[in-house]
Design an enzyme around this catalytic site. Structure first.
Site, mmCIF file in Angstrom:
data_model
loop_
_atom_site.group_PDB
_atom_site.id
_atom_site.type_symbol
_atom_site.label_atom_id
_atom_site.label_comp_id
_atom_site.label_asym_id
_atom_site.label_seq_id
_atom_site.Cartn_x
_atom_site.Cartn_y
_atom_site.Cartn_z
ATOM 1 C CD GLU A 1 10.467 41.363 54.920
ATOM 2 O OE1 GLU A 1 10.785 41.962 55.941
ATOM 3 O OE2 GLU A 1 9.329 40.878 54.761
ATOM 4 C CG HIS B 1 8.394 70.999 44.409
ATOM 5 N ND1 HIS B 1 8.433 72.283 43.912
ATOM 6 C CD2 HIS B 1 7.396 70.360 43.742
ATOM 7 C CE1 HIS B 1 7.482 72.421 42.994
ATOM 8 N NE2 HIS B 1 6.839 71.266 42.872
ATOM 9 C CE LYS C 1 12.836 40.469 63.803
ATOM 10 N NZ LYS C 1 11.978 39.428 63.267
HETATM 11 O O1 PA5 Z 1 7.100 40.045 55.877
HETATM 12 C C1 PA5 Z 1 7.441 39.671 56.970
HETATM 13 O O2 PA5 Z 1 7.564 38.480 57.232
HETATM 14 C C2 PA5 Z 1 7.724 40.657 58.089
HETATM 15 O O3 PA5 Z 1 7.602 41.951 57.702
HETATM 16 C C3 PA5 Z 1 6.742 40.416 59.197
HETATM 17 O O4 PA5 Z 1 5.452 40.612 58.704
HETATM 18 C C4 PA5 Z 1 6.999 41.351 60.350
HETATM 19 O O5 PA5 Z 1 8.294 41.183 60.820
HETATM 20 C C5 PA5 Z 1 6.022 41.083 61.467
HETATM 21 O O6 PA5 Z 1 6.114 39.767 61.888
HETATM 22 P P1 PA5 Z 1 5.020 39.115 62.787
HETATM 23 O O7 PA5 Z 1 3.745 39.130 62.061
HETATM 24 O O8 PA5 Z 1 5.515 37.744 63.049
HETATM 25 O O9 PA5 Z 1 4.954 39.937 64.056
#
Ligand code: PA5
Length: 446
Positions: free
Chosen positions: A287, A308, A422
């Protein structure tokens, strides 16, 4: 006390020492930008000195809430997704007993809100029936669909089973200090809450209440976890010379490998307990760096299990990978291979040897084979699997990720790409406010 150690020797046939050393100035620039808050994403640097800013009162408060949940719940459901669950899951799995969930420790910890599987949620509901359970609901935005949906189901069930007043005492919300649906709900219902700091993004939040509360509920030592992270904050900080800073060397080496055509990094472990640690790492790096059409693809394997299955690809597939092994030097338990009179399995040559000795030879043999097969290898050695060293590992990978993102010239602290699915999902679900997108997507699907 020893520290975790990085070794890059088995990458030096692929990228030279000089190539890596040439990153020194850029690494320094990156570290300076992190330290001074002058780089891209500088409003999300709250994790940088978070470990050393944790106070004893803060830990005591988390511990008290955790102890209450431990005392009153047979099961605690941790609801969250991405950065709001992977850190806790990683640490709990790494440090807990592999069979804890079968031994009914008090409380059993289960995770939800990280998928939309109807069977999963229905089976969870069946499991929780007639159980005294609690919920830690974690969402920074407070609006994440997966988590909100699971929480609605769990809250309804808890209130039905225990009554609203009792349910309230067993729900803790971890969210933004002011914004979002979860904050509004928590205020209205009077839940105990913890704040996720504005300047800490989800994937960097494991050392905030996001990770610390569930980890403490699991009975693990959050003080030691923080102490390990504090140690790495010193070791990997701006005052450490490039050659002695493991985070700097890791960031430089993986960028050098990437530029040489190695586009995939595989994080390998030889301890099944580290499976979710690798999942946490995948999110952290994937990310942070996968944007602007750039970034190493992050994959993970559990060895020897995956030798494996994926072993063939790693040994002889496209030569676009490098491997980083997280190696635990000393197991916590002791188990020797027994002697067998009949020796029908032919294993008497191992009789009296530790199982870990066999594992270590598999690890060494694998590393040599992969290097021979054209896969550069780095190794992060961890003296023992305990809270202190997991704390070290967490901070090491976090700061290396910040440096590495700056070397790649991306903003390591945003994640604009995760909105695309989303938007489509909300349009397809006819969420209010998505009317235009809904029309467009329906036209596209005709
Ligand atoms: O790293 C990130 O920003 C995402 O993985 C969020 O943690 C994830 O989408 C969850 O978001 P939130 O804590 O707003 O529900």
């Amino acid at each position: 006390m020893e520290d975790i150690k990085l070794s890059i020797e088995s990458s030096l046939n692929f990228v030279s020492k000089e190539t890596i050393a040439a990153y020194e100035a850029a690494v320094k620039k990156g570290l300076t930008a992190l330290e001074n808050g002058t780089g891209a994403g500088n409003d999300f640097l709250g994790w940088l000195h978070l470990p050393s800013s944790v106070t004893a009162d803060f830990i005591a408060d988390i511990q008290k809430t955790a102890d209450d949940l431990r005392a009153n719940c047979e099961v605690v459901v941790v609801a969250g997704i991405g950065g709001s669950y992977l850190g806790a899951k990683a640490v709990i799995d790494a440090l807990g007993n592999s069979f804890a969930w079968l031994q009914s420790p008090k409380p059993v910890i289960v995770f939800a809100g990280n998928n939309i599987g109807e069977d999963y949620l229905a089976e969870l509901s069946e499991y929780l029936k007639d159980k005294k359970f609690g919920i830690i609901n974690i969402s920074k935005s407070g609006t994440t669909t997966e988590t909100a949906l699971a929480f609605r189901l769990l809250k309804t069930q808890l209130e039905n089973q225990m009554g609203k007043a009792e349910a309230k005492k067993r729900i803790v919300a971890v969210t933004d200090k002011a914004k979002g649906a979860l904050r509004t709900l928590a205020t209205q219902e009077g839940y105990k809450t913890y704040v996720i700091p504005d300047n800490v993004g989800g994937r960097f939040s494991v050392l905030t209440p996001v990770g610390l509360l569930p980890i403490a509920v699991a009975g693990l030592d959050i003080k030691q976890l923080i102490a390990g992270a504090v140690r790495m904050e010193q070791v990997c900080g701006i005052n450490t010379p490039f050659a002695k800073n493991p985070a700097a060397i890791y960031a430089a080496t993986r960028n050098a490998l990437y530029r040489s055509g190695k586009k995939i990094e595989i994080l390998a472990n030889f301890q099944p307990k580290l499976h979710y640690f690798a999942e946490w790492w995948k999110q952290l790096y994937g990310e942070s760096e996968g944007k602007d059409n750039k970034g190493i693809f992050n994959a993970a394997v559990d060895f020897t299990t995956d030798l494996h299955s994926m072993g063939q690809w790693i040994q002889e597939g496209e030569r676009s990978i490098f491997e980083t092994v997280v190696s635990i030097e000393k197991p916590n338990k002791k188990l020797e291979v027994p002697f067998d009179n009949d020796n029908l399995d032919g294993l008497n040559f191992l009789a009296g040897k530790r199982v870990d000795f066999v594992n270590k030879m598999a690890e060494l043999g694998t590393m040599l084979a992969h290097v021979d097969g054209g896969v550069p290898n780095m190794k992060v050695s961890v003296p023992e699997l305990n809270a202190y060293y997991i704390g070290q590992l967490i901070y090491f990978f976090e700061i290396a990720c910040g440096i590495s993102g700056y070397l790649l010239e991306v903003n390591p602290f945003n994640q604009p790409g995760v909105e695309a699915y989303k938007k489509n999902m909300f349009a397809l679900l006819n969420k209010p406010g998505y009317e235009e997108a809904s029309k467009a997507i329906q036209a596209r699907l005709k």
